[in-house]
Design a protein around this motif. Structure first.
Motif, PDB file in Angstrom:
ATOM      1  N   ASP A  31       3.910   7.716   2.234  1.00 24.67           N
ATOM      2  CA  ASP A  31       3.296   7.375   0.959  1.00 24.67           C
ATOM      3  C   ASP A  31       4.219   7.547  -0.239  1.00 24.67           C
ATOM      4  O   ASP A  31       3.892   7.099  -1.341  1.00 24.67           O
ATOM      5  N   GLY A  32       5.323   8.253  -0.041  1.00 20.39           N
ATOM      6  CA  GLY A  32       6.193   8.551  -1.179  1.00 20.39           C
ATOM      7  C   GLY A  32       5.595   9.582  -2.110  1.00 20.39           C
ATOM      8  O   GLY A  32       6.058   9.751  -3.247  1.00 20.39           O
ATOM      9  N   ALA A  33       4.581  10.294  -1.662  1.00 23.47           N
ATOM     10  CA  ALA A  33       3.908  11.282  -2.499  1.00 23.47           C
ATOM     11  C   ALA A  33       3.038  12.175  -1.634  1.00 23.47           C
ATOM     12  O   ALA A  33       2.612  11.800  -0.541  1.00 23.47           O
ATOM     13  N   VAL A  34       2.779  13.375  -2.155  1.00 24.16           N
ATOM     14  CA  VAL A  34       1.767  14.273  -1.589  1.00 24.16           C
ATOM     15  C   VAL A  34       0.835  14.625  -2.731  1.00 24.16           C
ATOM     16  O   VAL A  34       1.170  15.444  -3.597  1.00 24.16           O
ATOM     17  N   GLY A  35      -0.312  13.964  -2.792  1.00 32.42           N
ATOM     18  CA  GLY A  35      -1.215  14.168  -3.912  1.00 32.42           C
ATOM     19  C   GLY A  35      -0.543  13.780  -5.212  1.00 32.42           C
ATOM     20  O   GLY A  35      -0.053  12.649  -5.372  1.00 32.42           O
ATOM     21  N   GLU A  36      -0.473  14.743  -6.132  1.00 33.88           N
ATOM     22  CA  GLU A  36       0.146  14.484  -7.440  1.00 33.88           C
ATOM     23  C   GLU A  36       1.658  14.670  -7.427  1.00 33.88           C
ATOM     24  O   GLU A  36       2.326  14.432  -8.439  1.00 33.88           O
ATOM     25  N   SER A  37       2.208  15.112  -6.312  1.00 33.94           N
ATOM     26  CA  SER A  37       3.657  15.317  -6.196  1.00 33.94           C
ATOM     27  C   SER A  37       4.294  14.006  -5.747  1.00 33.94           C
ATOM     28  O   SER A  37       4.284  13.674  -4.559  1.00 33.94           O
ATOM     29  N   ILE A  38       4.831  13.270  -6.695  1.00 34.76           N
ATOM     30  CA  ILE A  38       5.328  11.917  -6.443  1.00 34.76           C
ATOM     31  C   ILE A  38       6.851  11.935  -6.320  1.00 34.76           C
ATOM     32  O   ILE A  38       7.556  12.519  -7.143  1.00 34.76           O
ATOM     33  N   LEU A  39       7.336  11.296  -5.270  1.00 31.74           N
ATOM     34  CA  LEU A  39       8.770  11.209  -5.031  1.00 31.74           C
ATOM     35  C   LEU A  39       9.400  10.284  -6.061  1.00 31.74           C
ATOM     36  O   LEU A  39       9.123   9.092  -6.090  1.00 31.74           O
ATOM     37  N   ARG A  40      10.251  10.831  -6.917  1.00 29.65           N
ATOM     38  CA  ARG A  40      10.881  10.046  -7.979  1.00 29.65           C
ATOM     39  C   ARG A  40      12.386   9.890  -7.774  1.00 29.65           C
ATOM     40  O   ARG A  40      13.051   9.200  -8.550  1.00 29.65           O
ATOM     41  N   ALA A  41      12.897  10.535  -6.740  1.00 32.13           N
ATOM     42  CA  ALA A  41      14.323  10.440  -6.399  1.00 32.13           C
ATOM     43  C   ALA A  41      14.456  10.812  -4.933  1.00 32.13           C
ATOM     44  O   ALA A  41      13.575  11.473  -4.366  1.00 32.13           O
TER      45      ALA A  41
END
Length: 351
Positions: free
Chosen positions: A55-65
């Motif tokens: 998903d590129g994220a875990v909840g509100e923790s979004i992968l930005r790099a």
């Protein structure tokens, strides 16, 4: 045993975005004075790792790099911390993946896991991201390292971190000795909760899942009975003193509430999606249930390691697959299918 390589690059498992997982060489860099270089032996694939991959994220923790994944690791100290802190070279270690940072947000002093200032290996919750430890060698604070007894196998010790999560969750309900325990969701954390409850002297442990494979694992580590998740009436009839909800689903939480006895305790350790959840909360009110959250852990890892060493905490059946790091994508794919896998480990010893 893993050994140090003579250069400052290492093979790592890196999430670049949703559905973009790569095994690549990265710069390790030189450790700070209070950091040791750890040659990683095994890394356990966690649900959060799977979410960053898919998903590129875990909840509100979004992968930005791009970010190195992984926080469930064990290995051997290849180079001790220059300031003299921590274990000596050659010491096998488990890793407590949390680092405490100052914060002005209030939280109970004896529950540092609730501090928003805590950084966790392999997390995109903060900016810049906190890189994980799925790498051949990593620089880690000496304070994170827990020396392992010589007779504790590294493969078994690889479950210390997730077992600590389960230990913390079961502890949130108090003593389970002589009690009936219901565990909803028998994936790795649920199975570990079964193992912890068994060690804690629970009189009966009922495990629930949608698949037979995780239920067989739960039985191997202490479940006295298993139920399919679709057996709603049977789950409601369990009448459990303590329920551990580890599925992280609306249906699982509803089953947990219905399966609890009047005055019972429901521990929520499975991470539900962000936002409101439609659950039968009226039953929690009329039965005076205690609903309690459970987030990560504090120092339970020390008790876990002691229990793994003396054999009172049985976890070996939970590890179902081990893949070399070069096959990380295949490992993640298998780990994402709970019908065929329990805990999946990456082996970094040959790279």
């Amino acid at each position: 045993m893993p050994t140090s390589v003579p250069h400052a690059t290492t093979t790592a498992v890196v999430a670049h975005g949703a559905n973009d997982l790569r095994v690549e060489r990265i710069e390790r860099g030189e450790p700070a004075p209070g950091e040791a270089v750890v040659a990683v032996a095994y890394g356990g694939v966690c649900g959060s790792d799977l979410h960053y991959w898919r998903d590129g994220a875990v909840g509100e923790s979004i992968l930005r790099a791009p970010m190195v994944l992984g926080h469930e690791i064990v290995g051997v100290v290849a180079r001790p911390a220059a300031d003299g802190s921590g274990p000596a070279a050659g010491t096998p270690v488990a890793v407590h993946p949390a680092t405490r940072h100052p914060t002005e947000v209030r939280f109970p002093a004896d529950r540092p896991n609730l501090s928003p200032g805590v950084g966790y290996l392999g997390s995109a919750a903060r900016g810049p991201h906190t890189p994980g430890a799925f790498a051949g060698e990593v620089n880690l604070r000496a304070s994170m390292l827990r020396a392992l007894p010589a007779d504790l196998d590294l493969r078994t010790a690889a479950l210390a971190e997730p077992a600590s999560v389960a230990w913390h969750a079961v502890d949130r309900a108090g003593s389970v000795a002589g009690k009936r325990v219901l565990v909803v969701g028998a994936g790795p954390i649920g199975a570990l909760a079964v193992a912890v409850a068994h060690r804690g002297g629970a009189a009966e442990i009922v495990a629930v899942d949608v698949y037979e494979h995780p239920l067989s694992i739960a039985t191997a580590v202490g479940a006295t009975r298993t139920l399919h998740a679709g057996e709603a009436a049977e789950i409601a009839a369990v009448d459990a003193d303590v329920v551990v909800e580890s599925s992280g689903t609306q249906q699982g939480l509803a089953s947990a509430i219905r399966g609890a006895t009047r005055g019972g305790t429901v521990v929520l350790v499975g991470m539900l999606p962000t936002g409101d959840q439609p659950v039968p909360i009226s039953l929690a009110i009329t039965r005076e249930l205690t609903l309690t959250g459970s987030l990560r852990f504090n120092d339970e890892i020390d008790a876990v390691l002691a229990s793994l060493t003396d054999g009172s905490l049985v976890v070996d059946p939970i590890v179902t697959h081990t893949f070399p790091v070069a096959d990380a994508l295949r490992a993640f794919t298998v780990a994402a299918d709970p019908s065929v896998s329990g805990k999946v480990l990456l082996d970094f010893r040959e790279r």
